[in-house]
Design a protein around this motif. Structure first.
Motif, PDB file in Angstrom:
ATOM      1  N   LYS A   1       0.856  -1.189   0.000  1.00  0.00           N
ATOM      2  CA  LYS A   1       0.000   0.000   0.000  1.00  0.00           C
ATOM      3  C   LYS A   1       0.890   1.235   0.000  1.00  0.00           C
ATOM      4  O   LYS A   1       1.745   1.399   0.856  1.00  0.00           O
ATOM      5  N   LEU A   2       0.691   2.101  -0.994  1.00  0.00           N
ATOM      6  CA  LEU A   2       1.487   3.314  -1.126  1.00  0.00           C
ATOM      7  C   LEU A   2       0.822   4.515  -0.479  1.00  0.00           C
ATOM      8  O   LEU A   2       1.493   5.408   0.019  1.00  0.00           O
ATOM      9  N   ALA A   3      -0.509   4.557  -0.549  1.00  0.00           N
ATOM     10  CA  ALA A   3      -1.241   5.721  -0.032  1.00  0.00           C
ATOM     11  C   ALA A   3      -2.706   5.362   0.132  1.00  0.00           C
ATOM     12  O   ALA A   3      -3.182   4.375  -0.425  1.00  0.00           O
ATOM     13  N   THR A   4      -3.405   6.185   0.892  1.00  0.00           N
ATOM     14  CA  THR A   4      -4.847   6.073   1.044  1.00  0.00           C
ATOM     15  C   THR A   4      -5.449   7.448   0.781  1.00  0.00           C
ATOM     16  O   THR A   4      -4.965   8.446   1.323  1.00  0.00           O
ATOM     17  N   PHE A   5      -6.484   7.493  -0.058  1.00  0.00           N
ATOM     18  CA  PHE A   5      -7.141   8.738  -0.406  1.00  0.00           C
ATOM     19  C   PHE A   5      -8.611   8.651  -0.035  1.00  0.00           C
ATOM     20  O   PHE A   5      -9.195   7.573  -0.008  1.00  0.00           O
ATOM     21  N   SER A   6      -9.221   9.825   0.210  1.00  0.00           N
ATOM     22  CA  SER A   6     -10.639   9.851   0.571  1.00  0.00           C
ATOM     23  C   SER A   6     -11.318  11.069  -0.040  1.00  0.00           C
ATOM     24  O   SER A   6     -10.753  11.735  -0.912  1.00  0.00           O
ATOM     25  N   ASP A   7     -12.516  11.383   0.445  1.00  0.00           N
ATOM     26  CA  ASP A   7     -13.376  12.430  -0.112  1.00  0.00           C
ATOM     27  C   ASP A   7     -12.603  13.682  -0.535  1.00  0.00           C
ATOM     28  O   ASP A   7     -11.855  14.253   0.253  1.00  0.00           O
ATOM     29  N   GLY A   8     -12.804  14.097  -1.799  1.00  0.00           N
ATOM     30  CA  GLY A   8     -12.235  15.337  -2.304  1.00  0.00           C
ATOM     31  C   GLY A   8     -10.796  15.240  -2.775  1.00  0.00           C
ATOM     32  O   GLY A   8     -10.241  16.223  -3.262  1.00  0.00           O
ATOM     33  N   GLU A   9     -10.188  14.077  -2.662  1.00  0.00           N
ATOM     34  CA  GLU A   9      -8.789  13.941  -3.082  1.00  0.00           C
ATOM     35  C   GLU A   9      -8.724  13.336  -4.479  1.00  0.00           C
ATOM     36  O   GLU A   9      -9.684  12.750  -4.969  1.00  0.00           O
ATOM     37  N   VAL A  10      -7.570  13.496  -5.124  1.00  0.00           N
ATOM     38  CA  VAL A  10      -7.372  13.008  -6.483  1.00  0.00           C
ATOM     39  C   VAL A  10      -6.211  12.026  -6.524  1.00  0.00           C
ATOM     40  O   VAL A  10      -5.304  12.086  -5.707  1.00  0.00           O
ATOM     41  N   PHE A  11      -6.285  11.133  -7.521  1.00  0.00           N
ATOM     42  CA  PHE A  11      -5.177  10.210  -7.757  1.00  0.00           C
ATOM     43  C   PHE A  11      -5.159   9.827  -9.228  1.00  0.00           C
ATOM     44  O   PHE A  11      -6.144  10.014  -9.935  1.00  0.00           O
ATOM     45  N   GLY A  12      -4.031   9.338  -9.688  1.00  0.00           N
ATOM     46  CA  GLY A  12      -3.910   8.880 -11.067  1.00  0.00           C
ATOM     47  C   GLY A  12      -3.487   9.943 -12.053  1.00  0.00           C
ATOM     48  O   GLY A  12      -3.342   9.678 -13.238  1.00  0.00           O
ATOM     49  N   GLU A  13      -3.244  11.156 -11.577  1.00  0.00           N
ATOM     50  CA  GLU A  13      -2.914  12.258 -12.486  1.00  0.00           C
ATOM     51  C   GLU A  13      -1.458  12.267 -12.922  1.00  0.00           C
ATOM     52  O   GLU A  13      -1.114  12.840 -13.949  1.00  0.00           O
ATOM     53  N   ILE A  14      -0.599  11.631 -12.175  1.00  0.00           N
ATOM     54  CA  ILE A  14       0.836  11.696 -12.472  1.00  0.00           C
ATOM     55  C   ILE A  14       1.138  11.113 -13.848  1.00  0.00           C
ATOM     56  O   ILE A  14       1.929  11.678 -14.605  1.00  0.00           O
ATOM     57  N   SER A  15       0.488  10.017 -14.213  1.00  0.00           N
ATOM     58  CA  SER A  15       0.749   9.416 -15.523  1.00  0.00           C
ATOM     59  C   SER A  15       0.345  10.353 -16.655  1.00  0.00           C
ATOM     60  O   SER A  15       0.947  10.335 -17.726  1.00  0.00           O
ATOM     61  N   ILE A  16      -0.660  11.192 -16.427  1.00  0.00           N
ATOM     62  CA  ILE A  16      -1.077  12.141 -17.465  1.00  0.00           C
ATOM     63  C   ILE A  16      -0.008  13.200 -17.677  1.00  0.00           C
ATOM     64  O   ILE A  16       0.370  13.515 -18.800  1.00  0.00           O
ATOM     65  N   PHE A  17       0.516  13.755 -16.586  1.00  0.00           N
ATOM     66  CA  PHE A  17       1.505  14.816 -16.706  1.00  0.00           C
ATOM     67  C   PHE A  17       2.858  14.304 -17.181  1.00  0.00           C
ATOM     68  O   PHE A  17       3.561  14.985 -17.911  1.00  0.00           O
ATOM     69  N   LEU A  18       3.215  13.092 -16.789  1.00  0.00           N
ATOM     70  CA  LEU A  18       4.511  12.536 -17.180  1.00  0.00           C
ATOM     71  C   LEU A  18       4.441  11.792 -18.509  1.00  0.00           C
ATOM     72  O   LEU A  18       5.459  11.493 -19.109  1.00  0.00           O
TER      73      LEU A  18
ATOM     74  N   SER B   1       3.573   8.762 -18.890  1.00  0.00           N
ATOM     75  CA  SER B   1       4.069   7.409 -18.665  1.00  0.00           C
ATOM     76  C   SER B   1       2.927   6.497 -18.233  1.00  0.00           C
ATOM     77  O   SER B   1       1.895   6.960 -17.770  1.00  0.00           O
ATOM     78  N   PRO B   2       3.144   5.183 -18.369  1.00  0.00           N
ATOM     79  CA  PRO B   2       2.095   4.264 -17.922  1.00  0.00           C
ATOM     80  C   PRO B   2       1.952   4.287 -16.404  1.00  0.00           C
ATOM     81  O   PRO B   2       2.886   4.659 -15.691  1.00  0.00           O
ATOM     82  N   ARG B   3       0.816   3.891 -15.930  1.00  0.00           N
ATOM     83  CA  ARG B   3       0.584   3.841 -14.485  1.00  0.00           C
ATOM     84  C   ARG B   3       1.478   2.783 -13.858  1.00  0.00           C
ATOM     85  O   ARG B   3       1.716   1.741 -14.447  1.00  0.00           O
ATOM     86  N   THR B   4       1.930   3.068 -12.660  1.00  0.00           N
ATOM     87  CA  THR B   4       2.815   2.144 -11.965  1.00  0.00           C
ATOM     88  C   THR B   4       2.164   1.545 -10.725  1.00  0.00           C
ATOM     89  O   THR B   4       2.805   0.795 -10.000  1.00  0.00           O
ATOM     90  N   ALA B   5       0.905   1.878 -10.490  1.00  0.00           N
ATOM     91  CA  ALA B   5       0.196   1.366  -9.320  1.00  0.00           C
ATOM     92  C   ALA B   5      -1.276   1.193  -9.669  1.00  0.00           C
ATOM     93  O   ALA B   5      -1.765   1.737 -10.656  1.00  0.00           O
ATOM     94  N   GLY B   6      -1.967   0.450  -8.836  1.00  0.00           N
ATOM     95  CA  GLY B   6      -3.397   0.242  -9.007  1.00  0.00           C
ATOM     96  C   GLY B   6      -4.158   0.867  -7.848  1.00  0.00           C
ATOM     97  O   GLY B   6      -3.560   1.306  -6.861  1.00  0.00           O
ATOM     98  N   ALA B   7      -5.462   0.885  -7.970  1.00  0.00           N
ATOM     99  CA  ALA B   7      -6.310   1.458  -6.928  1.00  0.00           C
ATOM    100  C   ALA B   7      -7.346   0.426  -6.512  1.00  0.00           C
ATOM    101  O   ALA B   7      -7.866  -0.316  -7.342  1.00  0.00           O
ATOM    102  N   LYS B   8      -7.648   0.408  -5.210  1.00  0.00           N
ATOM    103  CA  LYS B   8      -8.634  -0.518  -4.670  1.00  0.00           C
ATOM    104  C   LYS B   8      -9.560   0.248  -3.737  1.00  0.00           C
ATOM    105  O   LYS B   8      -9.103   0.877  -2.781  1.00  0.00           O
TER     106      LYS B   8
END
Length: 86
Positions: free
Chosen positions: A20-37, A39-46
């Motif tokens: 587990k790399l991080a935990t996100f909740s209401d109002g937070e964002v994730f997955g944007e790094i691959s868009i800016f870089l 590059s392909p995603r290096t992690a998944g979300a559950k």
């Protein structure tokens, strides 16, 4: 992705062991790094709880970036705040 409600863990697999790399909740964002870089995603979300997400695709994010809209500024501030959290 922008989390409307819920809790999401970000998970990466190293040597066939999920971490587990991080935990996100209401109002937070994730997955944007691959868009800016670009590059392909290096992690998944559950989803840990029942979760409602807004999908922000590459075109939406880049358009907001190019227009420097207020929504993009909020998105970027949130992204910076949580981007490297563990």
């Amino acid at each position: 992705y922008w989390i409307d409600k819920g809790i999401v863990d970000i998970i990466s697999t190293r040597n066939k062991v999920p971490q587990k790399l991080a935990t996100f909740s209401d109002g937070e964002v994730f997955g944007e790094i691959s868009i800016f870089l670009g590059s392909p995603r290096t992690a998944g979300a559950k989803a840990i709880t029942q979760t409602s997400l807004f999908v922000l695709d590459k075109n939406n994010i880049l358009e907001a970036y190019n227009n420097s809209s207020d929504i993009f500024k909020i998105f970027l501030q949130t992204s910076r705040r949580v981007g490297f959290r563990k």
